[in-house]
Each structure stands twice: as C-alpha cells, then as structure tokens.
Motif scaffolding. Structure first.
Motif, PDB file in Angstrom:
ATOM      1  N   VAL A 159       0.842  -1.197   0.000  1.00  0.00           N
ATOM      2  CA  VAL A 159       0.000   0.000   0.000  1.00  0.00           C
ATOM      3  C   VAL A 159       0.877   1.245   0.000  1.00  0.00           C
ATOM      4  O   VAL A 159       1.876   1.326   0.728  1.00  0.00           O
ATOM      5  CB  VAL A 159      -0.926   0.019   1.236  1.00  0.00           C
ATOM      6  N   PHE A 160       0.488   2.227  -0.831  1.00  0.00           N
ATOM      7  CA  PHE A 160       1.145   3.531  -0.814  1.00  0.00           C
ATOM      8  C   PHE A 160       0.128   4.577  -0.382  1.00  0.00           C
ATOM      9  O   PHE A 160      -0.978   4.657  -0.935  1.00  0.00           O
ATOM     10  CB  PHE A 160       1.707   3.901  -2.183  1.00  0.00           C
ATOM     11  N   TYR A 161       0.499   5.383   0.608  1.00  0.00           N
ATOM     12  CA  TYR A 161      -0.335   6.491   1.076  1.00  0.00           C
ATOM     13  C   TYR A 161       0.185   7.779   0.440  1.00  0.00           C
ATOM     14  O   TYR A 161       1.340   8.158   0.624  1.00  0.00           O
ATOM     15  CB  TYR A 161      -0.277   6.586   2.597  1.00  0.00           C
ATOM     16  N   LEU A 162      -0.677   8.450  -0.329  1.00  0.00           N
ATOM     17  CA  LEU A 162      -0.296   9.665  -1.046  1.00  0.00           C
ATOM     18  C   LEU A 162      -1.148  10.821  -0.543  1.00  0.00           C
ATOM     19  O   LEU A 162      -2.371  10.835  -0.733  1.00  0.00           O
ATOM     20  CB  LEU A 162      -0.507   9.469  -2.550  1.00  0.00           C
ATOM     21  N   ASN A 163      -0.519  11.787   0.108  1.00  0.00           N
ATOM     22  CA  ASN A 163      -1.241  12.907   0.695  1.00  0.00           C
ATOM     23  C   ASN A 163      -1.219  14.096  -0.256  1.00  0.00           C
ATOM     24  O   ASN A 163      -0.158  14.620  -0.590  1.00  0.00           O
ATOM     25  CB  ASN A 163      -0.631  13.301   2.046  1.00  0.00           C
ATOM     26  N   PHE A 164      -2.414  14.535  -0.695  1.00  0.00           N
ATOM     27  CA  PHE A 164      -2.540  15.697  -1.574  1.00  0.00           C
ATOM     28  C   PHE A 164      -3.209  16.875  -0.867  1.00  0.00           C
ATOM     29  O   PHE A 164      -3.706  17.792  -1.517  1.00  0.00           O
ATOM     30  CB  PHE A 164      -3.368  15.332  -2.810  1.00  0.00           C
ATOM     31  N   GLU A 165      -3.229  16.876   0.462  1.00  0.00           N
ATOM     32  CA  GLU A 165      -3.815  17.999   1.176  1.00  0.00           C
ATOM     33  C   GLU A 165      -2.947  19.251   1.019  1.00  0.00           C
ATOM     34  O   GLU A 165      -1.722  19.160   0.926  1.00  0.00           O
ATOM     35  CB  GLU A 165      -3.939  17.678   2.668  1.00  0.00           C
ATOM     36  N   THR A 166      -3.580  20.397   1.028  1.00  0.00           N
ATOM     37  CA  THR A 166      -2.824  21.649   0.979  1.00  0.00           C
ATOM     38  C   THR A 166      -1.934  21.775   2.210  1.00  0.00           C
ATOM     39  O   THR A 166      -0.761  22.151   2.123  1.00  0.00           O
ATOM     40  CB  THR A 166      -3.784  22.851   0.904  1.00  0.00           C
ATOM     41  N   PHE A 167      -2.485  21.456   3.365  1.00  0.00           N
ATOM     42  CA  PHE A 167      -1.718  21.414   4.614  1.00  0.00           C
ATOM     43  C   PHE A 167      -1.806  19.984   5.143  1.00  0.00           C
ATOM     44  O   PHE A 167      -2.803  19.611   5.765  1.00  0.00           O
ATOM     45  CB  PHE A 167      -2.291  22.405   5.640  1.00  0.00           C
TER      46      PHE A 167
END
Length: 376
Positions: A159-167
């Motif tokens: 599993v890869f966790y990819l965070n695209f949140e601004t913050f």
C-alpha cells in the motif's frame, strides 16, 4: 473501479435473461452496470433521458437504423450468424458462443476502440486507486485514510499512502527513522523527468508500524496549489509503473482544486467521508448536482463513490434518504481521540479498525455489484 455501462437490446427475452444471469455471477460482474431492453420504444426512451451508455450491444431485430442519440456510445452488433460481420461497418459478436467468451470479446472490442479505458483495465488488474475525500473539514478523513492503509496492509497487500492535502498532517500518523524528507519528488514530477521512477524508489519512506510507503513531504501550501493536472497524473502513473502496489490511497482535502479533481478522475474508488450532521449531506448533494460542470460529464464521482459515515455514535442525525444518498459504511465515534493521542493510539483502536475491516471486505475485496434490469 469505474463501471462500464452496458445496454443489451434484443427481442429474445429468454436470451436476455440467460445473459443477464451470467453477468450477475461472472468474475467480471463488478465491472458492469447492465440494463437490457427487448423493444425499441423502451430503449429509445432510455437514451432520450440522456443516460450514459458506454456499450450498446444490439441485435439486428432491434432496427438500429431507427434509433437516435447514438453518437456517444460504442455500438456492437449481436449477430446470429458467425459470418454476418462481413461487410458490416460496425463491430459484431456471435451470440451463440460460450458466455465467458462472449463477454471477453465484447470487452476486447471496447478496449481496442477506447484507448483510455484500455489503460484503465491494464492498470486496475494490478493496482486499485482509492481517493479519500470529504466535502467539509473536521470529518476525520485523514484518520480514516491512514487506518484504511494499515488495514489493507494487514491483508498482505502493498500500500502507498499519497497525501494531496494543501496542509498535510502526515507526520501525526506516519514516521520513518531515516530522517531525510522526500523534498525533491515534485521537482521530478513537474519536469516529467525520465528519472521519476527511480526517484520514487529513492525518496519514498516506509512506516513499519502502519506497514505502508509514503512521501515525507514538508508542509508547503504554495507547492501543492501549483500542482497541475499533468503533475498529478505524472505522479500517480509513476507510482503505478513501479508495479509494486496493490493499493494507492490518496488523501484529499475538501477543496475542488485541480489536483483533487484529477485524483478523483484517476481513482477506481472514492471513499466519501461525512460526519453525522447535515452539513456534509447538503454539500455532497450540491456537488453531485454540479458534477457535469465540475468534471465535464455526469457520474464521474457518483459511479465510484462509497459514502462512509464517520464519528457515528448510534443515532443518525442527518436525513440521507431525503437527499437520495446511501450510507455504505459506519465508523464509530472514538471518544478517547478527543484528547491528544499517539500514532499508536490513532492507528490501533480495535473498535474502529474492526469496522474498517468490515468496509474493506464489503466494498473493496468482495464487492460484487448487481445489475439493473429494466425494459423487458
């Protein structure tokens, strides 16, 4: 996974029911939303409503030449004679063959004539992309996303966790002793460098407790806001091309920035997180009503979304039925999380993760969607 909308039109009701029964139980059943018709009037009425049809499988008896509004669909003729395809301007399949072979031939023709759909098939056979989104803040979306990653990893999945949140708040959940952050990854994404694949391998981190890979990105709102549609696609495709991951879980914030819309377009599933109130319901319904304006066509989101109610304490406050919305999973309110918690506490709550596992079994691992039968 993005469903293929198939309409089967044939005057032979017995054949329709036989084909429908097979497609409900076949190994491909979760790929399709199927509707079938045995008369032209009902079929034309369906198409006149503007319903999306990816494939129209139609027999000659249904008089294709009399139908209108065929422009945006891929038409395949359902022939009684294996030789009938000679001289035809449209592709055709022979009806009297093994049903598994018939379905394979239909999909083969569709993917040959739809390059983007063909790429999606190749991709989803190996990796499932799940976006986790909420139309408003404070729903516990990131807590759900990271716990989902860990629980998927417990199924012996990569599993890869990819965070695209601004913050982003990744550091609250994931950590790695190596230290060096993944600072350069967006440079290689933006330059479309042929080094991207190797840089992913060099810059990704692994959290041994959560058992997931991720990028250790410092909070940089300006950099996130500058990401383009192409940048997002480059990064997602780079992760896919590693050939390593069973799942990529993308954590999105509540904006409709181009990076979030692109990620949802690229996703096979969208976990739509709402709290137990009317705010998320109203915003969800409003977004779905504006879907065509925001995404260029209808059902981009609706076909992929599973609505998850988080922080549920046993009493439903919002009126989901009134807004024509269905809850696909419930996650409990964890009172201890109101206080400051360690990473172990946030990822190790048994009650919460039992429900996450239930959602995984029902919506990801063993989900098999039924078919919509009408017009007979």
């Amino acid at each position: 996974m993005k469903k293929i909308r198939i309409v089967i039109a044939d005057t032979n009701k017995e054949y329709l029911e036989s084909l429908g029964a097979y497609m409900r139980t076949s190994s491909n059943s979760n790929q399709f939303i199927v509707t079938y018709f045995s008369n032209n009037e009902a079929l034309q009425g369906y198409m006149d409503q503007g319903e999306i049809v990816d494939i129209l499988l139609i027999s000659p008896e249904m008089k294709l030449q009399e139908l209108q509004n065929l422009e945006d669909m891929f038409v395949i003729l359902l022939e009684d004679d294996v030789l009938a395809s000679s001289g035809q301007s449209r592709p055709s399949v022979y009806r009297y063959q093994r049903l598994d072979q018939l379905v394979a031939n239909i999909l083969g023709l569709y993917y040959e004539n739809n390059e983007e759909a063909g790429k999606l098939l190749d991709r989803t056979n190996q990796t499932t992309i799940i976006s986790v989104y909420s139309p408003n803040g404070g729903t516990g979306k990131t807590t759900v996303a990271v716990n989902l990653c860990k629980q998927l990893a417990l199924h012996e999945s990569k599993v890869f966790y990819l965070n695209f949140e601004t913050f982003n708040s990744t550091k609250l959940f994931l950590a790695n002793e190596e230290g060096n952050p993944s600072l350069q990854i967006y440079y290689y994404v933006k330059t479309a460098s042929n080094q991207l694949l190797s840089k992913i391998e060099l810059l990704k981190k692994h959290d041994p407790y959560a058992m997931v890979d991720y990028f250790d990105i410092e909070i940089n709102a300006e950099e996130m806001l500058e990401l383009t549609k192409l940048d997002v696609k480059n990064l997602i495709n780079g992760l896919l091309e590693t050939g390593v991951y069973d799942y990529i879980v993308i954590d999105l914030d509540s904006t409709l920035h181009v990076r979030n819309r692109t990620a949802m377009n690229e996703s096979d599933m969208i976990f739509w997180i709402v709290a137990n109130d009317n705010v998320g319901i109203l915003k969800t319904r409003s977004l779905l009503d504006e879907e065509e304006k925001l995404f260029g066509r209808e059902n981009v989101i609706k076909d992929k979304m599973s609505m998850i109610l988080n922080k549920f304490s046993g009493n439903l406050i919002g009126d989901f039925n009134e807004m024509d919305l269905t809850i696909d999973g419930y996650l409990p309110f964890i009172h201890s999380w109101m206080e400051q918690q360690s990473k172990t506490d946030l990822l190790g709550n048994d009650a919460f993760n039992q429900e996450v596992q239930s959602i995984i079994r029902r919506l990801i691992v063993t989900e098999r969607e039924g078919m919509n039968n009408s017009g007979l």
